[in-house]
Design a protein around this motif. Structure first.
Motif, PDB file in Angstrom:
ATOM      1  N   ARG A   1       0.847  -1.192   0.000  1.00  0.00           N
ATOM      2  CA  ARG A   1       0.000   0.000   0.000  1.00  0.00           C
ATOM      3  C   ARG A   1       0.883   1.243   0.000  1.00  0.00           C
ATOM      4  O   ARG A   1       1.837   1.339   0.764  1.00  0.00           O
ATOM      5  CB  ARG A   1      -0.891   0.013   1.232  1.00  0.00           C
ATOM      6  CG  ARG A   1      -1.746   1.248   1.330  1.00  0.00           C
ATOM      7  CD  ARG A   1      -2.461   1.291   2.666  1.00  0.00           C
ATOM      8  NE  ARG A   1      -2.923   2.636   2.939  1.00  0.00           N
ATOM      9  CZ  ARG A   1      -4.182   2.959   3.120  1.00  0.00           C
ATOM     10  NH1 ARG A   1      -5.110   2.042   3.059  1.00  0.00           N
ATOM     11  NH2 ARG A   1      -4.518   4.206   3.360  1.00  0.00           N
ATOM     12  N   TYR A   2       0.524   2.178  -0.857  1.00  0.00           N
ATOM     13  CA  TYR A   2       1.215   3.457  -0.930  1.00  0.00           C
ATOM     14  C   TYR A   2       0.177   4.561  -0.812  1.00  0.00           C
ATOM     15  O   TYR A   2      -0.830   4.547  -1.524  1.00  0.00           O
ATOM     16  CB  TYR A   2       1.945   3.626  -2.267  1.00  0.00           C
ATOM     17  CG  TYR A   2       3.062   2.643  -2.484  1.00  0.00           C
ATOM     18  CD1 TYR A   2       4.344   2.896  -2.007  1.00  0.00           C
ATOM     19  CD2 TYR A   2       2.847   1.464  -3.193  1.00  0.00           C
ATOM     20  CE1 TYR A   2       5.381   2.009  -2.222  1.00  0.00           C
ATOM     21  CE2 TYR A   2       3.877   0.561  -3.410  1.00  0.00           C
ATOM     22  CZ  TYR A   2       5.138   0.837  -2.917  1.00  0.00           C
ATOM     23  OH  TYR A   2       6.156  -0.052  -3.132  1.00  0.00           O
ATOM     24  N   ASP A   3       0.399   5.509   0.092  1.00  0.00           N
ATOM     25  CA  ASP A   3      -0.439   6.698   0.183  1.00  0.00           C
ATOM     26  C   ASP A   3       0.166   7.752  -0.727  1.00  0.00           C
ATOM     27  O   ASP A   3       1.371   8.017  -0.666  1.00  0.00           O
ATOM     28  CB  ASP A   3      -0.490   7.227   1.612  1.00  0.00           C
ATOM     29  CG  ASP A   3      -1.256   6.293   2.541  1.00  0.00           C
ATOM     30  OD1 ASP A   3      -2.131   5.553   2.051  1.00  0.00           O
ATOM     31  OD2 ASP A   3      -0.983   6.308   3.756  1.00  0.00           O
TER      32      ASP A   3
ATOM     33  N   THR B   1      -0.523  11.710  -2.909  1.00  0.00           N
ATOM     34  CA  THR B   1      -1.242  12.977  -2.868  1.00  0.00           C
ATOM     35  C   THR B   1      -1.448  13.470  -4.298  1.00  0.00           C
ATOM     36  O   THR B   1      -0.914  12.898  -5.253  1.00  0.00           O
ATOM     37  CB  THR B   1      -0.457  14.036  -2.073  1.00  0.00           C
ATOM     38  OG1 THR B   1       0.752  14.329  -2.772  1.00  0.00           O
ATOM     39  CG2 THR B   1      -0.147  13.552  -0.661  1.00  0.00           C
TER      40      THR B   1
ATOM     41  N   THR C   1      -8.747   5.138  -5.093  1.00  0.00           N
ATOM     42  CA  THR C   1      -7.882   3.976  -4.880  1.00  0.00           C
ATOM     43  C   THR C   1      -7.639   3.301  -6.224  1.00  0.00           C
ATOM     44  O   THR C   1      -8.518   3.271  -7.079  1.00  0.00           O
ATOM     45  CB  THR C   1      -8.504   2.951  -3.915  1.00  0.00           C
ATOM     46  OG1 THR C   1      -9.726   2.465  -4.468  1.00  0.00           O
ATOM     47  CG2 THR C   1      -8.750   3.547  -2.546  1.00  0.00           C
TER      48      THR C   1
ATOM     49  N   ASN D   1      -1.354  -1.421  -3.969  1.00  0.00           N
ATOM     50  CA  ASN D   1      -2.544  -0.596  -3.788  1.00  0.00           C
ATOM     51  C   ASN D   1      -2.126   0.843  -3.519  1.00  0.00           C
ATOM     52  O   ASN D   1      -1.251   1.086  -2.678  1.00  0.00           O
ATOM     53  CB  ASN D   1      -3.389  -1.115  -2.618  1.00  0.00           C
ATOM     54  CG  ASN D   1      -3.997  -2.454  -2.934  1.00  0.00           C
ATOM     55  OD1 ASN D   1      -4.738  -2.593  -3.893  1.00  0.00           O
ATOM     56  ND2 ASN D   1      -3.667  -3.439  -2.135  1.00  0.00           N
ATOM     57  N   TYR D   2      -2.748   1.773  -4.213  1.00  0.00           N
ATOM     58  CA  TYR D   2      -2.482   3.195  -4.052  1.00  0.00           C
ATOM     59  C   TYR D   2      -3.741   3.866  -3.534  1.00  0.00           C
ATOM     60  O   TYR D   2      -4.842   3.599  -4.029  1.00  0.00           O
ATOM     61  CB  TYR D   2      -2.071   3.817  -5.389  1.00  0.00           C
ATOM     62  CG  TYR D   2      -0.726   3.328  -5.877  1.00  0.00           C
ATOM     63  CD1 TYR D   2       0.432   4.010  -5.521  1.00  0.00           C
ATOM     64  CD2 TYR D   2      -0.622   2.209  -6.675  1.00  0.00           C
ATOM     65  CE1 TYR D   2       1.668   3.573  -5.965  1.00  0.00           C
ATOM     66  CE2 TYR D   2       0.613   1.763  -7.113  1.00  0.00           C
ATOM     67  CZ  TYR D   2       1.750   2.452  -6.754  1.00  0.00           C
ATOM     68  OH  TYR D   2       2.984   2.012  -7.187  1.00  0.00           O
ATOM     69  N   VAL D   3      -3.565   4.728  -2.526  1.00  0.00           N
ATOM     70  CA  VAL D   3      -4.694   5.438  -1.922  1.00  0.00           C
ATOM     71  C   VAL D   3      -4.388   6.915  -1.991  1.00  0.00           C
ATOM     72  O   VAL D   3      -3.333   7.370  -1.535  1.00  0.00           O
ATOM     73  CB  VAL D   3      -4.898   5.009  -0.455  1.00  0.00           C
ATOM     74  CG1 VAL D   3      -6.041   5.793   0.177  1.00  0.00           C
ATOM     75  CG2 VAL D   3      -5.170   3.511  -0.372  1.00  0.00           C
ATOM     76  N   LEU D   4      -5.322   7.670  -2.581  1.00  0.00           N
ATOM     77  CA  LEU D   4      -5.168   9.111  -2.733  1.00  0.00           C
ATOM     78  C   LEU D   4      -5.574   9.795  -1.435  1.00  0.00           C
ATOM     79  O   LEU D   4      -6.689   9.656  -0.961  1.00  0.00           O
ATOM     80  CB  LEU D   4      -6.022   9.618  -3.884  1.00  0.00           C
ATOM     81  CG  LEU D   4      -5.927  11.096  -4.235  1.00  0.00           C
ATOM     82  CD1 LEU D   4      -4.503  11.473  -4.634  1.00  0.00           C
ATOM     83  CD2 LEU D   4      -6.903  11.432  -5.347  1.00  0.00           C
ATOM     84  N   LYS D   5      -4.627  10.509  -0.839  1.00  0.00           N
ATOM     85  CA  LYS D   5      -4.868  11.272   0.396  1.00  0.00           C
ATOM     86  C   LYS D   5      -4.914  12.749   0.056  1.00  0.00           C
ATOM     87  O   LYS D   5      -3.980  13.267  -0.532  1.00  0.00           O
ATOM     88  CB  LYS D   5      -3.750  11.026   1.418  1.00  0.00           C
ATOM     89  CG  LYS D   5      -3.628   9.602   1.851  1.00  0.00           C
ATOM     90  CD  LYS D   5      -4.794   9.216   2.702  1.00  0.00           C
ATOM     91  CE  LYS D   5      -4.637   7.796   3.203  1.00  0.00           C
ATOM     92  NZ  LYS D   5      -5.747   7.384   4.011  1.00  0.00           N
TER      93      LYS D   5
END
Length: 68
Positions: free
Chosen positions: A18-20, A22, A54, A63-67
């Protein structure tokens, strides 16, 4: 002013599940700039904004999550 990516320390590609990220990381690609590329897969762009914030890489499964 954006930091020089060549001066930043490199991180291993595909090392995390998982990578957060921006909005500064858009357009999002896997592997991301600043990752070691010698042991990675071909670059693929991920439509994280269209995917509801995501995205999952079809090559490595990261998995990439947009913060915001």
């Amino acid at each position: 002013m954006r930091p020089n990516p060549a001066a930043a320390p490199l991180i291993p590609a595909n090392a995390e599940n998982r990578y957060d990220v921006t909005r500064a990381d858009l357009p999002l690609s896997c592997p991301m700039p600043g990752m070691y590329l010698w042991n990675s897969h071909p670059k693929v762009y991920l439509p994280i904004e269209d995917d509801g914030g995501t995205s999952k890489c079809p090559y490595c499964g990261a998995n990439y999550v947009l913060k915001d």
